[in-house]
Design a protein around this motif. Sequence first.
Motif, short mmCIF file in Angstrom:
data_model
loop_
_atom_site.label_atom_id
_atom_site.label_comp_id
_atom_site.label_asym_id
_atom_site.label_seq_id
_atom_site.Cartn_x
_atom_site.Cartn_y
_atom_site.Cartn_z
N ARG A 31 2.40 -4.80 -9.35
CA ARG A 31 3.19 -5.91 -9.88
C ARG A 31 2.37 -6.94 -10.64
N MET A 32 1.06 -6.76 -10.72
CA MET A 32 0.23 -7.69 -11.47
C MET A 32 0.72 -7.78 -12.91
N GLU A 33 0.58 -8.94 -13.51
CA GLU A 33 1.10 -9.18 -14.85
C GLU A 33 0.26 -8.52 -15.94
N LEU B 287 1.23 -5.18 -4.80
CA LEU B 287 0.66 -6.24 -5.63
C LEU B 287 -0.07 -5.65 -6.83
N TYR C 172 -4.52 -17.84 -10.83
CA TYR C 172 -3.48 -18.08 -9.83
C TYR C 172 -3.84 -19.18 -8.82
N ARG D 148 4.59 -15.35 -8.73
CA ARG D 148 4.44 -14.54 -9.93
C ARG D 148 4.20 -13.05 -9.66
N VAL D 149 3.65 -12.71 -8.49
CA VAL D 149 3.23 -11.34 -8.26
C VAL D 149 3.88 -10.68 -7.04
#
Length: 297
Positions: free
Chosen positions: A172-174, A169, A278, A101-102
């Motif tokens: 790119r975190m949601e 990271l 996560y 996801r990340v």
Amino acid sequence: MLLLASSCTKNESINSSESFGFQERFGPKEEELPAVKEMFKTYDLWLRLNFKDPKEVTNSILVQDVNNRYGATPMDDKAKPSAIMFVDTLLHNVSTDFVRRVFPREFFFVKTYNGSWWKQDIYVLGRSRLIVCWPNERLNTQPITVPETHYYQDSVLTRMVWGNLSGMLAQRMEGKVPGFEAAGMPYDNGKALDEIDKNFPGNSDEDIEARNREVSKLAAERGYISGSGSRGYEVDLGQWFSLLTTESYPNIKKVYLDSSEKRAAKYKILTDFLKKEYNWDIQAAGNKYRKKLDSFH
């Protein structure tokens, strides 16, 4: 096309369909090494070890390295197994859910990147591609003697990789980690650091020591790993990722948490969030790394 897009969930990869006649564009080819294909299948991360044209390295999907004058050179075949082992070990220290996801989509390993005075050991290309020279020649990195344990043995290399990867990271975190920023003090884009530099401009040993002391005080009071964390959320969060993946809890507690209530609060918020969201016990990765690293000394 709207129907096609709406039928995909956030965690699903968009693949080509024979019925539409699309050609698969992203991912290892059929003739790629089995370990690379398995890694892509498990993590949705493409470990790229081959290329014919340097532009395949310097041009990613959305970003180009326009300053690279010398391109890149391919890895030697004999170096590929150790690169695979290094990345595989790194990924096994992260939950599969977090990686999928990340993490950036590509790790591109090359023999050299750029050249002459501009030679680089590692390079972040946009938010989706990390380029690593292998074997790495950064100052104080070690020769690869035991590929299976090199991730734990070469602390300079591993911390360099995590230092660059952690910034990606954080980008790119949601979404922002709930409560993380509020547990410290507001970011000021580096104004407090600039003020310290203004107040301690000298280059003598005494001036440098005084300046470093003020920066350390700033970080502790505001809840950052280092003074540069005051520049913004992504810088701060990236430094936490880099620290927690490569250091044990007792050492983190002694150096960072015991001297700062705000850092202790942010530590708990971040580690709890990663476990819940996560399924990643990031501190367990740091504990394991420090234990194995110490065993080599």
